[in-house]
Design an enzyme around this catalytic site. Structure first.
Site, PDB file in Angstrom:
ATOM      1  N   CYS A 113       0.530  -1.709   0.005  1.00 51.76           N
ATOM      2  CA  CYS A 113      -0.319  -0.058   0.328  1.00 51.76           C
ATOM      3  C   CYS A 113       0.585   1.156  -0.375  1.00 51.76           C
ATOM      4  CB  CYS A 113      -0.945   0.382   0.773  1.00 51.76           C
ATOM      5  SG  CYS A 113      -1.946  -1.555   1.415  1.00 51.76           S
ATOM      6  N   HIS A 252      -2.683   6.857   2.870  1.00 48.67           N
ATOM      7  CA  HIS A 252      -3.894   5.225   2.336  1.00 48.67           C
ATOM      8  C   HIS A 252      -5.105   4.954   2.587  1.00 48.67           C
ATOM      9  CE1 HIS A 252      -3.586   1.844   1.037  1.00 48.67           C
ATOM     10  NE2 HIS A 252      -4.217   1.425   2.839  1.00 48.67           N
ATOM     11  N   ASN A 282      -9.899   0.046   0.508  1.00 46.36           N
ATOM     12  CA  ASN A 282      -8.589   0.076   0.061  1.00 46.36           C
ATOM     13  C   ASN A 282      -8.438  -0.775  -0.998  1.00 46.36           C
ATOM     14  OD1 ASN A 282      -5.722  -0.079   0.863  1.00 46.36           O
ATOM     15  ND2 ASN A 282      -5.838  -1.579   2.555  1.00 46.36           N
TER      16      ASN A 282
HETATM   17  O1  UT7 Z   1      -3.733  -1.635   3.383  1.00 42.19           O
HETATM   18  C1  UT7 Z   1      -2.372  -1.435   4.772  1.00 42.19           C
HETATM   19  C2  UT7 Z   1      -2.857  -1.675   5.903  1.00 42.19           C
HETATM   20  N1  UT7 Z   1      -4.443  -2.261   6.021  1.00 42.19           N
HETATM   21  C3  UT7 Z   1      -4.583  -1.865   7.373  1.00 42.19           C
HETATM   22  O2  UT7 Z   1      -4.127  -0.271   7.825  1.00 42.19           O
HETATM   23  C4  UT7 Z   1      -6.249  -2.118   8.173  1.00 42.19           C
HETATM   24  C5  UT7 Z   1      -5.646  -2.176   9.702  1.00 42.19           C
HETATM   25  N2  UT7 Z   1      -6.656  -2.896   9.792  1.00 42.19           N
HETATM   26  C6  UT7 Z   1      -8.090  -2.074  10.236  1.00 42.19           C
HETATM   27  O3  UT7 Z   1      -9.289  -1.540   9.793  1.00 42.19           O
HETATM   28  C7  UT7 Z   1      -9.224  -2.809  10.827  1.00 42.19           C
HETATM   29  O4  UT7 Z   1      -8.706  -3.891  12.080  1.00 42.19           O
HETATM   30  C8  UT7 Z   1     -10.601  -3.903  10.837  1.00 42.19           C
HETATM   31  C9  UT7 Z   1     -11.242  -2.837   9.729  1.00 42.19           C
HETATM   32  C10 UT7 Z   1      -9.976  -4.998   9.437  1.00 42.19           C
HETATM   33  C11 UT7 Z   1     -11.184  -4.920  11.935  1.00 42.19           C
HETATM   34  O5  UT7 Z   1     -11.497  -3.834  12.908  1.00 42.19           O
HETATM   35  P1  UT7 Z   1     -11.280  -3.534  13.871  1.00 42.19           P
HETATM   36  O6  UT7 Z   1     -12.110  -2.998  15.165  1.00 42.19           O
HETATM   37  O7  UT7 Z   1      -9.853  -3.683  14.583  1.00 42.19           O
HETATM   38  O8  UT7 Z   1     -11.960  -5.602  14.208  1.00 42.19           O
HETATM   39  P2  UT7 Z   1     -11.774  -6.974  15.188  1.00 42.19           P
HETATM   40  O9  UT7 Z   1     -10.629  -7.600  14.105  1.00 42.19           O
HETATM   41  O10 UT7 Z   1     -11.263  -6.356  16.152  1.00 42.19           O
HETATM   42  O11 UT7 Z   1     -12.709  -7.480  15.227  1.00 42.19           O
HETATM   43  C12 UT7 Z   1     -13.886  -6.946  16.163  1.00 42.19           C
HETATM   44  C13 UT7 Z   1     -15.110  -7.767  15.572  1.00 42.19           C
HETATM   45  C14 UT7 Z   1     -14.249  -9.302  16.246  1.00 42.19           C
HETATM   46  O12 UT7 Z   1     -15.482 -10.396  16.866  1.00 42.19           O
HETATM   47  P3  UT7 Z   1     -15.473 -10.381  17.978  1.00 42.19           P
HETATM   48  O13 UT7 Z   1     -14.270 -11.463  17.544  1.00 42.19           O
HETATM   49  O14 UT7 Z   1     -15.129  -9.205  19.157  1.00 42.19           O
HETATM   50  O15 UT7 Z   1     -16.967 -11.269  17.951  1.00 42.19           O
HETATM   51  C15 UT7 Z   1     -14.469  -9.975  14.291  1.00 42.19           C
HETATM   52  O16 UT7 Z   1     -14.672 -11.454  13.959  1.00 42.19           O
HETATM   53  O17 UT7 Z   1     -15.496  -8.257  14.999  1.00 42.19           O
HETATM   54  C16 UT7 Z   1     -15.759  -9.269  13.931  1.00 42.19           C
HETATM   55  N3  UT7 Z   1     -15.262  -8.449  12.495  1.00 42.19           N
HETATM   56  C17 UT7 Z   1     -17.023  -8.777  11.574  1.00 42.19           C
HETATM   57  N4  UT7 Z   1     -18.154  -8.331  12.180  1.00 42.19           N
HETATM   58  C18 UT7 Z   1     -18.628  -8.805  10.969  1.00 42.19           C
HETATM   59  C19 UT7 Z   1     -14.485  -8.753  11.655  1.00 42.19           C
HETATM   60  N5  UT7 Z   1     -14.408  -8.814  10.307  1.00 42.19           N
HETATM   61  C20 UT7 Z   1     -16.140  -8.757  10.371  1.00 42.19           C
HETATM   62  C21 UT7 Z   1     -17.381  -8.302   9.603  1.00 42.19           C
HETATM   63  N6  UT7 Z   1     -18.363  -7.850  10.345  1.00 42.19           N
HETATM   64  N7  UT7 Z   1     -16.658  -7.850   8.248  1.00 42.19           N
END
Ligand code: UT7
Length: 325
Positions: A113, A252, A282
């Site tokens: 990225c 980005h 993204n």
């Molecule tokens: O481009 C290169 C750089 N990339 C980035 O910078 C991306 C960086 N990361 C992020 O943007 C975020 O970490 C994400 C958007 C990928 C994830 O968001 P988050 O707030 O960090 O969520 P998480 O991974 O901590 O997940 C929280 C909850 C989990 O459920 P439990 O364990 O709390 O029950 C996940 O299973 O959200 C759940 N979850 C979803 N729920 C509904 C994860 N993805 C989804 C989804 N829909 N698509």
């Protein structure tokens, strides 16, 4: 002193729009989760005829037309991508062929990225060495072909597209004032995209034969915010520029919460952060040049504006660049 100036921009997004409602039918997710956790509402998905090299070529044509530079005048084409059509030949060679840019040499650059800012930095070195050269830097991706459409934690995030910029040398005190690039390969496991099976057994622990994007989202999130903040701070310190002088930050586009957190830490009002994440998700190396082209064509950039670019991606790679428009 010769500087590199962006004299034309272009972009190309695939026709097909995929909404969060579409994704609700494919995986266990919801519009409210995607919107609140990422800011993404729609993304573009490439179809036939919209492969990385073709999106890149279309973006390049727009940038060349704006710059008033013919394909034959190009001396170098750099395509920044993690989803080239093929490993060999490079996507840059395919774009060169499509454009008929037969006086250019061409290569791909993989900085995930962060690709476009890496590309600007590399182009700048060539321009300083040869002020007459005209360089095309493209960020182009077909990420939808490389996500696991059963993995809700990644498939809702990515989209396809391409952006391009034409650079030329200038003696004016404008253009790319400075850039800083960083990498840390120790953290490679947190964000990866496999290719053909590797013969390196150390890499097989994440099943890298599966050629799909894998991401430890929360870890990447924290690193992205901290790394972009420190890259920007060091760049501004080096250049003795106060954050208050920045007209616009074009970062980005990975997550609206990352951008808000970055702006807050930098004490930059969020209305100075250009965002496209809502529409395109993204798009990795394409995200900055697409945003730049939109801002440029939308009349948001004015001569002598100080623009900041900040990027972060797999590798890890990150960096920042300062441009006087
Ligand atoms: O481009 C290169 C750089 N990339 C980035 O910078 C991306 C960086 N990361 C992020 O943007 C975020 O970490 C994400 C958007 C990928 C994830 O968001 P988050 O707030 O960090 O969520 P998480 O991974 O901590 O997940 C929280 C909850 C989990 O459920 P439990 O364990 O709390 O029950 C996940 O299973 O959200 C759940 N979850 C979803 N729920 C509904 C994860 N993805 C989804 C989804 N829909 N698509």
């Amino acid at each position: 002193m010769t500087r590199s100036m962006i004299i034309g921009t272009g972009s190309c997004l695939p026709e097909r729009v995929m909404t969060n409602a579409d994704l609700e039918k494919m995986v266990d997710t919801s519009d409210s989760w995607i919107t609140s956790r990422t800011g993404i509402r729609t993304r573009r998905i490439a179809g036939a005829g919209e492969e990385t090299s073709r999106l890149g070529t279309a973006a390049a044509r727009e940038a060349l037309a704006m710059a008033g530079v013919s394909a034959a005048e190009l001396g170098l084409i750099i395509v920044c991508s993690i989803t080239p059509d093929l490993v060999m030949p490079s996507c840059a060679c395919l774009v060169q062929k499509e454009l008929g840019a037969l006086n250019a040499f061409a290569f791909d650059l993989n900085a995930a990225c962060s690709g476009f800012v890496y590309g600007l930095d590399v182009a700048d070195k060539y321009i300083r060495a040869d002020p007459e050269i005209k360089i095309l830097v493209i960020g182009a991706e077909n990420l939808s072909a490389r996500v696991n459409w059963q993995d809700r934690s990644t498939c809702v995030l990515f989209g396809d597209g391409a952006g391009a910029a034409v650079l030329s040398g200038t003696d004016q005190d404008r253009g790319l004032l400075a850039s800083r690039l960083y990498s840390d390969g120790r953290l490679w496991k947190l964000l990866s995209l496999g290719g053909a099976p590797s013969r390196n057994p150390d890499l097989d622990i994440i099943g890298n034969h599966e050629a799909v994007i894998k991401m430890a989202g929360p870890d990447v999130f924290k690193n992205a915010v901290r790394s972009m903040e420190s890259a920007v701070r060091r760049l501004l310190d080096d250049q003795d520029v106060d954050i208050g002088a920045i007209r616009m930050l074009i970062p980005h586009q990975a997550n609206i919460r990352i951008l808000k957190s970055l702006a807050e830490r930098l004490e930059l009002p969020f209305d100075k952060v250009y965002t496209t994440i809502q529409k395109y998700g993204n798009t990795s190396a394409a995200s900055v040049p697409v945003a730049l082209d939109e801002a440029n064509r939308g009349g948001a950039l004015h001569r002598d504006d100080l623009l900041l670019f900040a990027v972060f991606g797999g590798g890890f790679t990150w960096g920042a660049a300062l441009v006087r428009w």
